[in-house]
Design an enzyme around this catalytic site. Structure first.
Site, mmCIF file in Angstrom:
data_model
loop_
_atom_site.group_PDB
_atom_site.id
_atom_site.type_symbol
_atom_site.label_atom_id
_atom_site.label_comp_id
_atom_site.label_asym_id
_atom_site.label_seq_id
_atom_site.Cartn_x
_atom_site.Cartn_y
_atom_site.Cartn_z
ATOM 1 N N ALA A 1 0.867 -1.197 0.000
ATOM 2 C CA ALA A 1 0.000 0.000 0.000
ATOM 3 C C ALA A 1 0.888 1.225 0.000
ATOM 4 C CB ALA A 1 -0.912 -0.001 1.222
ATOM 5 N N LYS B 1 7.162 -0.241 7.097
ATOM 6 C CA LYS B 1 6.585 1.049 6.725
ATOM 7 C C LYS B 1 7.718 2.053 6.516
ATOM 8 C CE LYS B 1 2.910 4.157 8.410
ATOM 9 N NZ LYS B 1 1.961 4.367 9.538
ATOM 10 N N ASP C 1 -8.544 5.470 14.842
ATOM 11 C CA ASP C 1 -8.846 5.374 13.405
ATOM 12 C C ASP C 1 -9.286 3.960 13.023
ATOM 13 O OD1 ASP C 1 -9.096 6.334 10.829
ATOM 14 O OD2 ASP C 1 -7.000 6.012 10.305
#
Length: 553
Positions: free
Chosen positions: A128, A149, A284
């Site tokens: 992603a 990440k 979130d």
């Protein structure tokens, strides 16, 4: 006060001006001087009200800083209409992945070694990509599968430049326009800056992962990826890779096999504990960050955005949720007022009517099972803002979090009732709060306070007794001086009486003017003229007394 119009920022100034004008804020554009850079095709006279999706698309086109600005605005239900909140909360970064060479360079700069040295395998194609970074799948030397990440190159400099523009525009608008002052736009930009700086610190996100996993250790079906300490820096985050799929994309058979109802109950209980007991929560939980694993567990991903609550706020929020869930509108209004901070324009009656109406509508028919608890909390925040309360962003973040949980809970179990779950867990939470309050650390702190009190008490008592015995003890009480108050009231009463007497003399004189008498002065009835003269004299005396008393002050 006008904008500086730095040449390197002209493109951003123009985009901001067009956005403000498009959404009917022409006054702000004119006052700040932004209209001068719009060109002949400006739209200052067009006071439009575009659809929420248009605002989201405009912000997405303007890049990562403005995407994050939209997400920040989505935490302000007190100033943003509810129909815009969903569109802003769902903002997505429309950016492609950056080159693998940049990934290699970042890892070498952070770890001092090549990708092949830090990881056994590393997939060049990201899983992603977003505006701040992208995620790759890799394998460690011991065989563990991890997600890596990587922060986007030079992103901090780009964000800093945009934040500089936004801060300048916000400062000018707040100085020149009432609407900007009312919405506190500089505070919004500052919230954005703090949020971005936290999201760009991957070491803080790693710490968030550790803390959340520790807090949820009593929930065996909730999993949080563990960070790999040796491979985490401020720009690279290596964590356990968790296989799974979006809960909203899972089939009904998969959800039933996983025990959807029990899973929804455990998930909501875990979040209520995070919010009302721990004061630290995953803020979130949209469907992309909450996965259903092949083992039938729920995985919570991406802790770049978290909420933190002080102990008094935790208790107030729990009581607010219970009051709304049980239909106690007056109590909900009281709690909303305590949670917020009154402005000069605060209207308590308006708040009470709005919140009571909201709660009563949710309980129409005796059930709130169909109502989204998150939506209700957001509505309470909006009504509080409309009534003149400065609503803390934590209340809106809580509403958004619970709104996402409503969606996930009903995906897991269509008949899931979040209010019943909150009520059933309230007693457990209160007992847990009591247990923490008498924990070893808290008890030790209180023991130190008691020890200090015992040690200082004799000396303080001796000082008081010494002063009493020496006639030096003074008790200072600030209260109203009754004598001066009565004197002031007496003066007011005297002046009012004197004014009434003068008015009566004038009215009497006017009535006597129509009565013919032998006694006249200057051809007018004498008695009437005398009354006029007495009234005039009394008026002059009253005016002189008032002026003389004012001079003394």
């Amino acid at each position: 006060m006008k904008l500086s119009f730095k040449p390197q920022h002209l493109k951003r100034y123009r985009e901001i001006a067009q956005l403000l004008a498009k959404f009917g804020l022409s006054e702000a554009v004119h006052a700040s001087g932004l209209e001068s850079i719009l060109g002949e095709g400006n739209i200052l006279t067009r006071k439009a009200h575009p659809e929420p999706r248009e605002l989201a698309e405009d912000l997405e086109r303007m890049g990562p800083t403005f995407v994050k600005l939209g997400q920040t605005l989505s935490t302000r239900a007190d100033i943003v209409p509810l129909r815009y909140l969903d569109a802003l909360a769902d903002l997505q970064d429309k950016v492609g992945p950056f080159a693998y060479e940049e990934v290699e360079r970042t890892i070498f700069e952070e770890f001092g070694q090549r990708v092949s040295q830090a990881y056994l395998t590393f997939e060049p194609k990201p899983l992603a990509a977003a505006s701040l970074g992208q995620v790759h799948k890799a394998t460690l030397a011991d065989g563990r599968v991890v997600a890596v990440k990587i922060q986007r190159p030079n992103i901090k400099a780009r964000l800093a430049e945009d934040l500089e523009v936004l801060a300048e525009v916000a400062g000018v608008l707040e100085a020149l326009t009432e609407i900007a002052r009312r919405y506190e736009v500089r505070r919004i930009v500052e919230d954005l800056r703090r949020s971005l700086m936290r999201e760009l610190d991957y070491e803080e996100e790693a710490q968030n992962l550790r803390l959340l996993a520790a807090n949820l250790r009593d929930y065996p079906r909730i999993v949080v990826p563990a960070p790999i300490d040796d491979l985490c820096t401020s720009r690279v985050l290596t964590m356990e890779f968790i296989e799974g799929r979006k809960i909203t994309a899972a089939s009904r058979e998969e959800l039933e096999a996983a025990g959807g109802a029990a899973l929804a109950e455990e998930l909501l209980q875990a979040y209520i504990q995070q919010i009302c007991l721990d004061g630290f929560f995953h803020a979130d939980p949209h469907p992309g960050n909450v996965l259903l694993t092949p083992q039938g567990k729920v995985a919570l991903l991406d802790l770049g955005m978290v909420g933190r609550l002080a102990p008094p706020m935790r208790e107030l929020l729990l009581r607010l949720l219970l009051a709304v869930g049980e239909g106690r509108g007056e109590e909900a209004a009281d709690l909303a007022e305590r949670i917020g901070q009154p402005k000069d324009s605060f209207n308590e009656g308006k708040l009470r009517r709005a919140v009571c109406d909201l709660v009563s509508v949710q309980h129409a028919g005796g059930s709130v099972q169909e109502a989204d608890i998150g939506t209700v909390v957001l509505r309470v925040a909006q009504e509080a803002g409309d009534a003149g309360l400065r609503v803390p962003r934590e209340l809106t973040i809580l509403g958004k979090t619970l709104m996402n949980l409503d969606q996930i809970g009903r995906a897991l179990a269509p008949q899931f009732d979040p209010y019943a779950s909150i009520r059933s867990g309230a007693t457990r939470l209160l007992l847990a709060q009591l247990k923490r309050s008498v924990s070893g650390a808290n008890s030790f702190a209180r023991a130190l306070e008691v020890n200090e009190f015992i040690q200082t008490l004799p000396s303080r008592v001796n000082k008081i007794l010494d002063r009493v015995s020496n006639n030096r003890f003074e008790l200072k009480v600030r209260s109203i001086d009754e004598q001066r108050l009565m004197e002031g009231m007496q003066k007011v009463a005297n002046r009012v009486t004197q004014g009434l007497v003068i008015a009566a003399l004038i009215i009497g004189a006017a009535m006597l003017m129509n009565i013919r008498t032998e006694f006249t002065i200057f051809g007018y009835p004498g008695l009437a003229v005398l009354l006029f003269l007495m009234a005039a004299g009394g008026g002059v005396a009253l005016t002189w007394e008032i002026w003389r008393q004012d001079r003394k002050r």
